[in-house]
Design a protein around this motif. Structure first.
Motif, PDB file in Angstrom:
ATOM      1  N   GLN A 120       0.820  -1.208   0.000  1.00 44.18           N
ATOM      2  CA  GLN A 120       0.000   0.000   0.000  1.00 44.18           C
ATOM      3  C   GLN A 120       0.852   1.255   0.000  1.00 44.18           C
ATOM      4  OE1 GLN A 120      -2.689  -0.381   3.323  1.00 44.18           O
ATOM      5  NE2 GLN A 120      -3.597  -2.274   2.561  1.00 44.18           N
ATOM      6  N   SER A 123       2.593   1.990  -3.383  1.00 41.68           N
ATOM      7  CA  SER A 123       1.687   2.526  -4.411  1.00 41.68           C
ATOM      8  C   SER A 123       1.418   4.011  -4.224  1.00 41.68           C
ATOM      9  CB  SER A 123       0.364   1.747  -4.401  1.00 41.68           C
ATOM     10  OG  SER A 123      -0.347   1.980  -3.199  1.00 41.68           O
ATOM     11  N   THR A 124       1.634   4.540  -3.006  1.00 39.07           N
ATOM     12  CA  THR A 124       1.368   5.966  -2.762  1.00 39.07           C
ATOM     13  C   THR A 124       2.591   6.842  -3.053  1.00 39.07           C
ATOM     14  OG1 THR A 124       2.048   5.919  -0.421  1.00 39.07           O
ATOM     15  CG2 THR A 124      -0.235   5.332  -0.935  1.00 39.07           C
TER      16      THR A 124
END
Length: 212
Positions: A120, A123-124
């Motif tokens: 997660q 991906s940011t």
């Protein structure tokens, strides 16, 4: 998790750059206060990571798996003056220790610590120009992390994956689930024509991958 004989490892330790005093303290603190302290990179592997980083002189590094910050600091030693290392840790209980370790260094302002699931957080991150990445987290997801990171690494950049010899099991007869996962990772990277790769028999095995 050393795969080399103790006498050879001691010889190697004695003939590389000495372990900085601060990292000696982090080493001791980890063995005193943290479960599974053997996950620490340690003196020799730390000097290898530092050496590679200094050769690359990266402006931006990505690390998956901070643990107690030993490897993070080693990698940060090679950053450019305006460089930064983004490091991802899933265990929030390590936050106080990590902040203490980082604040005692001269690279603290270059370290960007992220907490959360690596897939997660990766991906940011808005960057596509990381010079260097180090993957040392949950082994079952190593290939996923490699895939997620690949497009964020510049051409000529390095991806380093730890523990790829898995205490020698990957080239033995063992066939447990963890060994199969790491064996598959090594085979997949070996077959990937987008990269150059080699495994160094350092500690538990370092897979060095250069993106073409």
């Amino acid at each position: 998790m050393e795969i080399l004989p103790d006498d050879l490892q001691t010889y190697l330790d004695n003939h590389c750059e000495p372990e900085p005093e601060l990292l000696q303290k982090i080493n001791r603190d980890t063995y005193l206060k943290v479960l599974k302290p053997h996950m620490l990179s340690g003196h020799y592997q730390g000097r290898v990571l530092s050496f590679l980083s200094k050769m690359m002189q990266p402006k931006r590094i990505l690390e998956v798996g901070t643990f107690t910050g030993y490897a993070t600091i080693c990698l940060a030693e090679g950053l450019t003056e305006d460089g930064e290392i983004h490091t991802i840790e899933v265990n929030r209980e390590l936050e106080e220790m990590l902040n203490s370790h980082f604040e005692s260094t001269n690279v603290n302002k270059k370290i960007k610590l992220h907490f959360g699931a690596a897939e997660q957080v990766i991906s940011t991150l808005p960057y596509t120009d990381f010079d260097l990445a180090f993957i040392d987290a949950d082994k079952k997801n190593n290939y996923l992390y490699f895939q997620l990171i690949f497009d964020k690494i510049r051409s000529g950049g390095l991806i380093i994956i730890d523990n790829v010899l898995w205490k020698g099991k990957v080239y033995g007869t063992e066939n447990d689930a963890d060994t199969q996962v790491i064996r598959k990772l090594n085979d997949q990277v070996a077959a990937d024509t987008r990269v150059e790769k080699l495994i160094l028999p350092i500690r538990d095995g370092l897979l060095i991958i250069r993106k073409k």
